[in-house]
Design a protein around this motif. Sequence first.
Motif, mmCIF file in Angstrom:
data_model
loop_
_atom_site.group_PDB
_atom_site.id
_atom_site.type_symbol
_atom_site.label_atom_id
_atom_site.label_comp_id
_atom_site.label_asym_id
_atom_site.label_seq_id
_atom_site.Cartn_x
_atom_site.Cartn_y
_atom_site.Cartn_z
ATOM 1 N N VAL A 104 -3.914 -40.551 -22.733
ATOM 2 C CA VAL A 104 -5.239 -40.238 -23.300
ATOM 3 C C VAL A 104 -5.716 -41.369 -24.205
ATOM 4 O O VAL A 104 -6.525 -41.162 -25.114
ATOM 5 N N GLY A 105 -5.197 -42.576 -23.955
ATOM 6 C CA GLY A 105 -5.733 -43.754 -24.641
ATOM 7 C C GLY A 105 -5.101 -44.083 -25.978
ATOM 8 O O GLY A 105 -5.682 -44.802 -26.792
ATOM 9 N N ILE A 106 -3.880 -43.551 -26.246
ATOM 10 C CA ILE A 106 -3.179 -43.903 -27.489
ATOM 11 C C ILE A 106 -1.840 -44.550 -27.105
ATOM 12 O O ILE A 106 -0.814 -43.884 -27.019
ATOM 13 N N PRO A 107 -1.866 -45.864 -26.827
ATOM 14 C CA PRO A 107 -0.636 -46.535 -26.402
ATOM 15 C C PRO A 107 0.292 -46.822 -27.584
ATOM 16 O O PRO A 107 -0.137 -46.803 -28.740
ATOM 17 N N GLY A 108 1.556 -47.065 -27.269
ATOM 18 C CA GLY A 108 2.492 -47.566 -28.283
ATOM 19 C C GLY A 108 2.898 -46.564 -29.344
ATOM 20 O O GLY A 108 3.363 -46.955 -30.420
ATOM 21 N N ALA A 109 2.759 -45.256 -29.059
ATOM 22 C CA ALA A 109 3.026 -44.277 -30.120
ATOM 23 C C ALA A 109 4.512 -44.166 -30.447
ATOM 24 O O ALA A 109 4.881 -43.924 -31.594
ATOM 25 N N GLU A 168 -2.072 -42.982 -40.092
ATOM 26 C CA GLU A 168 -2.103 -44.340 -40.670
ATOM 27 C C GLU A 168 -2.886 -45.304 -39.789
ATOM 28 O O GLU A 168 -3.507 -46.239 -40.280
ATOM 29 N N SER A 169 -2.868 -45.079 -38.461
ATOM 30 C CA SER A 169 -3.585 -46.003 -37.576
ATOM 31 C C SER A 169 -5.038 -45.571 -37.356
ATOM 32 O O SER A 169 -5.759 -46.173 -36.568
ATOM 33 N N GLY A 170 -5.459 -44.512 -38.078
ATOM 34 C CA GLY A 170 -6.872 -44.138 -38.071
ATOM 35 C C GLY A 170 -7.316 -43.275 -36.904
ATOM 36 O O GLY A 170 -8.509 -42.999 -36.740
ATOM 37 N N VAL A 171 -6.387 -42.826 -36.059
ATOM 38 C CA VAL A 171 -6.759 -41.976 -34.927
ATOM 39 C C VAL A 171 -7.227 -40.607 -35.426
ATOM 40 O O VAL A 171 -8.170 -40.021 -34.893
ATOM 41 N N CYS A 172 -6.562 -40.099 -36.464
ATOM 42 C CA CYS A 172 -6.924 -38.804 -37.058
ATOM 43 C C CYS A 172 -6.970 -38.930 -38.574
ATOM 44 O O CYS A 172 -6.344 -39.825 -39.145
#
Length: 288
Positions: free
Chosen positions: A120-125, A150-154
């Motif tokens: 869903v477009g969130i690589p490298g988690a 921390e990475s600003g997704v939520c």
Amino acid sequence: MTHSTSHLLNADLHCHSVVSDGTLTPEDLAARAKANGVELWALTDHDEIGGQARALAAAHAQGMKYLTGVEISVTFIGHTVHIVGLGFDVNNAALAQGLRDTRGGRTQRAREMAEGLAKVGIPGAFEGALPYVGNPELISRTHFARFLVESGVCKDTNEVFRKYLTEGKPGYVAHRWATLRDAVTWITQAGGVAVVAHPARYKFTPNEEFALFTEFKGFGGQGVEVVTGSHSAAEYVSYAHTAREFGLAASRGSDFHSPAESHTELGTLPLLNSQLTPVWDLLGSRIQ
């Protein structure tokens, strides 16, 4: 301490350190507990007892009494339920092996979670979550949540869970944990007392909850968390009734994980109802 006053003890018997998914060291937790008046403390990391020696030393350095602790994840009728163990022998081989087996499934599950998020477009988690993990064997949804905040997704961890990490969402992967019988047996055979953690969180039907407590007691479980960070005042009353109905001792614990995330500070919960038997009354000889 007489039974009539032992419910007045400020005991906090549920919290987490960097050894599992907390953000503080055992030493920092001990200092925080002491500052809030805790007299009897237990560190209960998830499926892990690697922090116990440090926690015991830190408790003694702060002048607190200590009980060994762990929080074991079990699968019960398709739900994850947590069983806290208190006052066990940390050198018990069967307990140590059982916990190792329980932890073992986490890394594979984490990789599958990362694959779901990548779709869903969130690589490298997976790689992104690792810096938040104190113990690589214990990578969990909480670590993914911290990375996504921390990475600003939520904007916060609640949003992460709601959008990505609960059942039916892209990053959710179920994990088969130990059985209820396994967890209670490991704890009791190691000389400890098994406690159902924060029962209100499981959202069981009355019949399912009755089955949980009946089986738990049948396997040798002896306690239930009545006063805990995620329970409301009404739930304190309701689970005090459950404790009496099933003849279980009552436990008290904040479930503290992090200064930034936890709503309940160590040592700040209401005291136990005087009509209940505190779990520490069963553990007198195990208190260090």
